[in-house]
Write a protein that holds these residues in place. Sequence first.
Motif, PDB file in Angstrom:
ATOM      1  N   ARG A  49       0.810  -1.217   0.000  1.00  4.83           N
ATOM      2  CA  ARG A  49       0.000   0.000   0.000  1.00  4.83           C
ATOM      3  C   ARG A  49       0.842   1.265   0.000  1.00  4.83           C
ATOM      4  N   GLU A  50       2.039   1.197   0.581  1.00  7.05           N
ATOM      5  CA  GLU A  50       2.828   2.414   0.784  1.00  7.05           C
ATOM      6  C   GLU A  50       3.998   2.571  -0.186  1.00  7.05           C
ATOM      7  N   GLU A  51       4.400   1.501  -0.867  1.00 11.98           N
ATOM      8  CA  GLU A  51       5.564   1.557  -1.741  1.00 11.98           C
ATOM      9  C   GLU A  51       5.162   1.145  -3.160  1.00 11.98           C
ATOM     10  N   PRO A  52       5.153   2.109  -4.112  1.00  9.85           N
ATOM     11  CA  PRO A  52       4.697   1.810  -5.482  1.00  9.85           C
ATOM     12  C   PRO A  52       5.459   0.678  -6.143  1.00  9.85           C
ATOM     13  N   GLU A  53       6.767   0.562  -5.872  1.00  9.60           N
ATOM     14  CA  GLU A  53       7.545  -0.494  -6.521  1.00  9.60           C
ATOM     15  C   GLU A  53       7.131  -1.881  -6.020  1.00  9.60           C
ATOM     16  N   VAL A  54       6.726  -1.968  -4.761  1.00 15.46           N
ATOM     17  CA  VAL A  54       6.255  -3.254  -4.234  1.00 15.46           C
ATOM     18  C   VAL A  54       4.870  -3.568  -4.801  1.00 15.46           C
ATOM     19  N   ALA A  55       4.032  -2.537  -4.899  1.00 14.06           N
ATOM     20  CA  ALA A  55       2.699  -2.728  -5.487  1.00 14.06           C
ATOM     21  C   ALA A  55       2.803  -3.188  -6.935  1.00 14.06           C
ATOM     22  N   ALA A  56       3.801  -2.657  -7.669  1.00 15.90           N
ATOM     23  CA  ALA A  56       3.986  -3.075  -9.058  1.00 15.90           C
ATOM     24  C   ALA A  56       4.481  -4.515  -9.129  1.00 15.90           C
ATOM     25  N   ARG A  57       5.310  -4.887  -8.169  1.00 16.11           N
ATOM     26  CA  ARG A  57       5.867  -6.249  -8.131  1.00 16.11           C
ATOM     27  C   ARG A  57       4.800  -7.262  -7.732  1.00 16.11           C
ATOM     28  N   TYR A  58       3.944  -6.860  -6.806  1.00 15.44           N
ATOM     29  CA  TYR A  58       2.874  -7.723  -6.305  1.00 15.44           C
ATOM     30  C   TYR A  58       1.534  -7.003  -6.450  1.00 15.44           C
ATOM     31  N   PHE A 231       9.512 -20.857   6.987  1.00 12.93           N
ATOM     32  CA  PHE A 231      10.173 -20.901   5.681  1.00 12.93           C
ATOM     33  C   PHE A 231      10.729 -19.525   5.355  1.00 12.93           C
ATOM     34  N   ARG A 232      12.028 -19.438   5.077  1.00 15.97           N
ATOM     35  CA  ARG A 232      12.746 -18.178   4.995  1.00 15.97           C
ATOM     36  C   ARG A 232      12.475 -17.288   3.782  1.00 15.97           C
ATOM     37  N   PRO A 233      12.466 -17.786   2.522  1.00 14.70           N
ATOM     38  CA  PRO A 233      12.416 -16.888   1.367  1.00 14.70           C
ATOM     39  C   PRO A 233      11.178 -15.994   1.342  1.00 14.70           C
ATOM     40  N   GLY A 234      11.355 -14.770   0.739  1.00 17.75           N
ATOM     41  CA  GLY A 234      10.169 -13.966   0.501  1.00 17.75           C
ATOM     42  C   GLY A 234      10.213 -12.522   0.929  1.00 17.75           C
ATOM     43  N   ASP A 235      11.255 -11.758   0.621  1.00 18.44           N
ATOM     44  CA  ASP A 235      11.304 -10.336   0.942  1.00 18.44           C
ATOM     45  C   ASP A 235      10.466  -9.547  -0.055  1.00 18.44           C
ATOM     46  N   GLN A 236       9.905  -8.416   0.405  1.00 17.31           N
ATOM     47  CA  GLN A 236       9.034  -7.604  -0.432  1.00 17.31           C
ATOM     48  C   GLN A 236       9.756  -6.980  -1.634  1.00 17.31           C
ATOM     49  N   ASP A 237      11.097  -6.891  -1.581  1.00 10.07           N
ATOM     50  CA  ASP A 237      11.846  -6.248  -2.654  1.00 10.07           C
ATOM     51  C   ASP A 237      12.166  -7.177  -3.822  1.00 10.07           C
ATOM     52  N   TYR A 238      11.689  -8.419  -3.743  1.00 13.03           N
ATOM     53  CA  TYR A 238      11.982  -9.402  -4.783  1.00 13.03           C
ATOM     54  C   TYR A 238      10.716 -10.208  -5.085  1.00 13.03           C
ATOM     55  N   PRO A 239      10.584 -10.701  -6.329  1.00 15.48           N
ATOM     56  CA  PRO A 239       9.349 -11.420  -6.712  1.00 15.48           C
ATOM     57  C   PRO A 239       9.361 -12.886  -6.295  1.00 15.48           C
TER      58      PRO A 239
END
Length: 295
Positions: A49-58, A231-239
């Motif tokens: 909701r707050e970061e356009p690049e994350v919204a575009a990724r997800y 389960f570790r993987p899954g940062d918001q900055d990566y798809p």
Amino acid sequence: MADMTTGDHGEEGGRRYAVTGPDRGPDSSVAATGRPIRVTVWGENVHEREEPEVAARYPDGMHGAVAQGVEELLGERAVVRTATLDADADHGLSEEVLRETDVLTWWGHAAHDQVSDAVVERVHRHVLEGMGLIVLHSGHWSKIFTKLMGTTCTLRWRSEHDRELVWTVDPTHPIAQGVPHPMVIDEDEMYGEFFDVPAPDELVFLSTFSGGEVFRSGMTYKRGHGKVFYFRPGDQDYPTYFHPGVRRVIANAVEWAVTLRARREVPVLLRHDTGDFYRGFDYTGALDPSARVGS
């Protein structure tokens, strides 16, 4: 609840369903009824909701991507809904929702402190009663995971586009089935040891990173009647939640985390006399007046 008996998908109040069959109630085991696994995918939904690049990724939110992966791989074996931090006063995790959830997945990061303590207590009770819980990535520092672990759950981290190799430590484990060895994630945030969690019941995956770090990236625990998988993987900055191997792990974990019991109940203290095989006649503790000698 929406009608789950017809159609392919439905939405209601932020809930997404892979509609496959009737809901037969909270006290029916999956094995006994043959109904699909009821999955609730919880996501903080703050970065989106707050970061356009994350919204575009997800575009459907990270919770949406996780839900889509479970639907894609489990199909008619699961019925999936989503919930988020701002869904309502209960963050979409009311008593009714949790009672109708076999497995809950949890992703949080920026707003751990905004999760209601009352909701955490409710989720904790349901895990002890037998609800499965899958904690993803930065959910390691969520209130619910730290409460279940009883430790700080701290670790080392770096977000510098590291390559991650996820190595299968236990190839016989149900969660590891169909997962590449190693699973290659081209870019993700690094997590490294020391990870301050209790020794797991089972270590399923171990990750290595570009900088040489290692991390216990897939671990199982039992708490009460409930099964927990981190389960570790899954940062918001990566798809990462579109990665087919990551989706396979999460879908496998959903099936693994179901507790096959006739009822959802917290383990209780039961008095048992030598030579007798009764359940204690509702005795639940030393302060129960009805259970005192001579009563």
